[in-house]
Design a protein around this motif. Structure first.
Motif, PDB file in Angstrom:
ATOM      1  N   ASN B 127       0.792  -1.041  -0.028  1.00 50.39           N
ATOM      2  CA  ASN B 127       0.166  -0.004  -0.122  1.00 50.39           C
ATOM      3  C   ASN B 127       0.854   1.157  -0.105  1.00 50.39           C
ATOM      4  O   ASN B 127       1.573   1.414   0.932  1.00 50.39           O
ATOM      5  CB  ASN B 127      -0.966  -0.068   1.187  1.00 50.39           C
ATOM      6  CG  ASN B 127      -1.761   1.367   1.329  1.00 50.39           C
ATOM      7  OD1 ASN B 127      -1.642   2.179   0.407  1.00 50.39           O
ATOM      8  ND2 ASN B 127      -2.414   1.173   2.274  1.00 50.39           N
ATOM      9  N   CYS B 128       0.822   1.973  -1.267  1.00 52.95           N
ATOM     10  CA  CYS B 128       1.711   3.134  -0.930  1.00 52.95           C
ATOM     11  C   CYS B 128       1.211   4.226  -0.247  1.00 52.95           C
ATOM     12  O   CYS B 128       2.158   5.188  -0.281  1.00 52.95           O
ATOM     13  CB  CYS B 128       1.790   3.574  -2.708  1.00 52.95           C
ATOM     14  SG  CYS B 128       0.462   4.361  -3.202  1.00 52.95           S
ATOM     15  N   PHE B 129       0.252   4.324   0.318  1.00 56.66           N
ATOM     16  CA  PHE B 129      -0.217   5.145   1.387  1.00 56.66           C
ATOM     17  C   PHE B 129       0.213   5.044   2.649  1.00 56.66           C
ATOM     18  O   PHE B 129      -0.059   5.755   3.774  1.00 56.66           O
ATOM     19  CB  PHE B 129      -1.848   5.361   1.125  1.00 56.66           C
ATOM     20  CG  PHE B 129      -2.095   6.008  -0.037  1.00 56.66           C
ATOM     21  CD1 PHE B 129      -1.919   7.300  -0.323  1.00 56.66           C
ATOM     22  CD2 PHE B 129      -2.636   5.027  -0.798  1.00 56.66           C
ATOM     23  CE1 PHE B 129      -2.434   7.781  -1.587  1.00 56.66           C
ATOM     24  CE2 PHE B 129      -3.046   5.774  -2.385  1.00 56.66           C
ATOM     25  CZ  PHE B 129      -3.140   7.091  -2.607  1.00 56.66           C
ATOM     26  N   ARG B 134       6.088   3.717   1.106  1.00 54.81           N
ATOM     27  CA  ARG B 134       5.386   4.860   0.221  1.00 54.81           C
ATOM     28  C   ARG B 134       6.141   4.559  -1.104  1.00 54.81           C
ATOM     29  O   ARG B 134       5.270   4.984  -2.207  1.00 54.81           O
ATOM     30  CB  ARG B 134       5.847   6.032   0.842  1.00 54.81           C
ATOM     31  CG  ARG B 134       5.032   6.280   1.829  1.00 54.81           C
ATOM     32  CD  ARG B 134       5.157   7.918   2.580  1.00 54.81           C
ATOM     33  NE  ARG B 134       3.930   8.650   1.575  1.00 54.81           N
ATOM     34  CZ  ARG B 134       3.880  10.008   1.772  1.00 54.81           C
ATOM     35  NH1 ARG B 134       4.419  10.584   2.780  1.00 54.81           N
ATOM     36  NH2 ARG B 134       2.933  10.489   1.112  1.00 54.81           N
ATOM     37  N   SER B 174      -3.570   5.772  -9.751  1.00 57.14           N
ATOM     38  CA  SER B 174      -2.018   6.314  -9.552  1.00 57.14           C
ATOM     39  C   SER B 174      -1.178   5.429  -8.763  1.00 57.14           C
ATOM     40  O   SER B 174      -0.094   5.629  -8.957  1.00 57.14           O
ATOM     41  CB  SER B 174      -2.330   7.634  -8.697  1.00 57.14           C
ATOM     42  OG  SER B 174      -2.416   7.294  -7.476  1.00 57.14           O
ATOM     43  N   SER B 175      -1.585   4.425  -8.088  1.00 56.24           N
ATOM     44  CA  SER B 175      -0.624   3.445  -7.514  1.00 56.24           C
ATOM     45  C   SER B 175      -0.406   2.598  -8.349  1.00 56.24           C
ATOM     46  O   SER B 175       0.584   1.659  -7.928  1.00 56.24           O
ATOM     47  CB  SER B 175      -1.477   2.789  -6.343  1.00 56.24           C
ATOM     48  OG  SER B 175      -2.304   2.046  -6.675  1.00 56.24           O
ATOM     49  N   TYR B 178       3.317   2.240  -9.121  1.00 52.00           N
ATOM     50  CA  TYR B 178       4.067   2.014  -7.779  1.00 52.00           C
ATOM     51  C   TYR B 178       4.350   0.554  -7.975  1.00 52.00           C
ATOM     52  O   TYR B 178       5.446  -0.164  -7.764  1.00 52.00           O
ATOM     53  CB  TYR B 178       3.473   2.533  -6.612  1.00 52.00           C
ATOM     54  CG  TYR B 178       3.592   2.012  -5.327  1.00 52.00           C
ATOM     55  CD1 TYR B 178       4.625   2.258  -4.670  1.00 52.00           C
ATOM     56  CD2 TYR B 178       2.634   1.113  -4.922  1.00 52.00           C
ATOM     57  CE1 TYR B 178       4.978   1.560  -3.247  1.00 52.00           C
ATOM     58  CE2 TYR B 178       2.800   0.444  -3.356  1.00 52.00           C
ATOM     59  CZ  TYR B 178       3.890   0.778  -2.829  1.00 52.00           C
ATOM     60  OH  TYR B 178       3.871   0.165  -1.599  1.00 52.00           O
TER      61      TYR B 178
END
Lengths: 354, 220
Positions: B127-129, B134, B174-175, B178
């Motif tokens: 999870n990039c959040f 990140r 947007s992830s 990533y």
């Protein structure tokens, strides 16, 4: 990558402390604050800071004393029984007028108790927190965002008034995940001319100590300290009011209990019961003025607490016992449901059911 | 979506492993007669598979969990029942591993059995959040630590990038870059992208292998 991050309350405290310039963390593991230490262990080495797992809570709080004496921002975190172990150190910090941030992510007690959420350290936090005449500034976050914001605020207050600020959270606040905006820090300057940093043979020695040989001098220090406390009580109380404009029934709750209470108030309002809430954000100084003002227009008060009734005494004092104050509570690690709180509101003195 | 007999979810703590594991168990139950979910988290005593016991049992899914989960006993103990996942080859099992390398250490106990068995997959949830994963660099760092502790390699990546209640379709979209960078650098496939069910209609056609999640209730 994003402006906001998804954080546990414990992580939010740790990251906010780093943003506030804290580069020294000393602790000893205990559930449910583990992630504060785990986060510091990962981040501090990467930014030139110190993470140190001490041999005990007593060692950790004395390391805090040492670093604070040098004028650097420093913190420790623990949970209820661990805070009891630190209480001697908290008193020494007060006696030496040293700033520090101490986090208590409470668990149910007394004794070893349990690891589920509780607010049973309210007395311990707000009535001093150790032996001797002293106070700590006590901040009670009710969201993960506030875990971050009040950590920054706590460091500032601690530096400004040269004393310990405590974040008093509960297991839910520490463990729950919510979106957080990491606070942008405006750099503030605080007078640290008292710190022991080496004289360079150019100035008089600074002395940081909590021992006074002369009773008159010790008395003077106590009076000076309480003048400072008086200024804090005058200036620094923080609270949130929820649906208080026309409230007849005033609920008082902090932390996770305040979130449940909000939901219960919304339900009560649907039934035509005009309930509202004062949520203390600082537990010391207690928002006495807000409560005294509420006593002029509300018929009845109730506190919602995750303990056997501790804040209720401060509410009675703040309103000079002008109105009845009822206790709505659970203990032992159990959070009341909004329905339970609603039933409590319906049964308040002068309330719908009476 | 197709899964091996044993599906292991691991990753950084708070990445969403438990929620995904519960959802995948329900998904498997639609087509497989016997499904179990094993909670082998030895790190965090909160937010456990135990919280979903009622709905799992209603769906006929066997829950293998520590008798101490959700109680006041903060003890890293695992039930002997966990051996069913390797011993009972007719059982379809979802394994929910504790966070980070410390959590993955528990998996080492079943490594030999799993390696011999072969019909398994181990998925890294990202999870990039989350502040400590990140970017791809930090996620790969956590991934390497977990593999070293478990003594087992990941076979795929699950992109569970979300920001709780605030998650919008654009956050998931947007992830994707990533997640793909992690996959490319680790040499692994992107097994699936998970998102709460309400977001799926906005993502269809834009992201492959979507998997809808129903989330556990929580305190407001």
């Amino acid at each position: 990558m994003a402006d906001k991050v998804l954080m546990k309350g414990n992580e939010a405290i740790a990251e906010a402390a780093i943003m506030a310039g804290c580069r020294h963390y000393f602790g000893y593991p205990i559930t449910p604050q583990t992630e504060v230490a785990a986060y510091m262990a990962k981040r501090m080495p990467k930014i030139g800071g110190v993470f140190l797992q001490a041999e005990s809570e007593i060692a950790a709080i004395n390391m805090v004393y040492g670093v604070s004496s040098t004028g650097h921002r420093v913190m420790t975190s623990s949970s209820s029984p661990g805070i009891s172990l630190k209480s001697e150190g908290l008193s020494y910090l007060a006696g030496a007028d040293l700033p520090a941030l101490v986090v208590n992510v409470q668990r149910g007690g007394p004794g070893l108790g349990g690891i589920q959420p509780s607010q049973s350290d309210y007395f311990q936090a707000t009535k001093g927190g150790g032996h001797g005449d002293f106070r700590m500034i006590v901040l009670a976050p009710a969201s993960v965002q506030e875990m971050a914001d009040l950590t920054v605020k706590g460091f500032d207050l601690a530096d400004e008034y040269r004393m310990t600020a405590m974040i008093l959270a509960d297991g839910t606040m520490g463990q729950m995940m919510e979106p957080v905006e990491i606070p942008k820090i405006e750099k503030k300057e605080f007078d640290k001319s008292w710190a022991v940093t080496g004289t360079g043979m150019g100035r008089k020695h600074n002395i940081v100590n909590s021992l006074s040989l002369a009773p008159a001098e010790l008395e003077r220090q106590n009076f000076e300290r309480f003048q400072r406390y008086g200024r804090i009580q005058e200036k620094e109380a923080m609270w949130e009011e929820y649906r208080m404009e026309d409230a007849e029934y005033c609920l008082v709750a902090f932390g996770i209990a305040a979130r449940v209470t909000k939901a219960a108030i919304d339900e009560a309002r649907k039934k035509g019961i005009r309930a509202g809430m004062i949520r203390p954000i600082t537990l010391w100084p207690f928002p006495e003025k807000a409560l005294a003002a509420a006593a002029e227009k509300c018929v009845s008060f109730a506190t919602v607490e995750l303990n056997m009734g501790q804040m209720i005494d401060d509410v009675r004092l703040a309103i000079s016992c002008k109105r009845p104050v009822k206790l709505i509570h659970r203990a032992g690690g159990i959070i009341p449901s909004p329905e339970e709180v609603l039933r409590g509101i319906e049964n308040m003195e002068g309330g719908a059911e009476k | 979506m197709d899964f091996k007999r044993i599906v292991i979810f691991s990753g950084h703590y708070g990445s969403g492993k438990t929620n995904i594991a519960v959802n995948v168990a329900h998904h498997l139950k639609k087509t497989r007669p016997r499904v179990a979910i094993a909670d082998i988290d030895i790190v965090n005593p909160y937010f456990r598979t135990e919280d979903s016991r009622e709905e799992l049992e209603r769906d006929g899914i066997r829950l293998i969990a520590s008798p101490f989960a959700g109680s006041n006993v903060d003890l890293p103990a695992l039930p002997d029942e966990v051996y069913a996942i390797t011993d009972d080859i007719g059982l379809s099992a979802v394994v929910d591993v504790g966070g980070d390398d410390r959590g993955a250490l528990a998996l080492g106990r079943w490594r030999e059995g799993l390696m011999a068995e072969g019909d398994w997959e181990m998925l890294m949830v990202v999870n990039c959040f989350r502040p400590l994963t990140r970017d791809a660099d930090s996620a790969l760092e956590v991934m390497a630590e977990i593999q070293a502790a478990a003594g087992m390699p990941f076979t795929g990546v699950v992109n569970n990038s979300n920001i709780g209640d605030d998650t919008a379709p654009r956050d998931v979209l947007s992830s994707d870059g990533y997640a793909r960078e992690i996959c490319r650098r680790a040499g692994l496939p992107l097994k699936m992208t998970t998102a709460k069910a309400e977001l799926i209609p906005y993502l269809e056609g834009k992201i492959e292998n979507l998997f809808p999640l129903r989330l556990q209730d929580k305190i407001r």
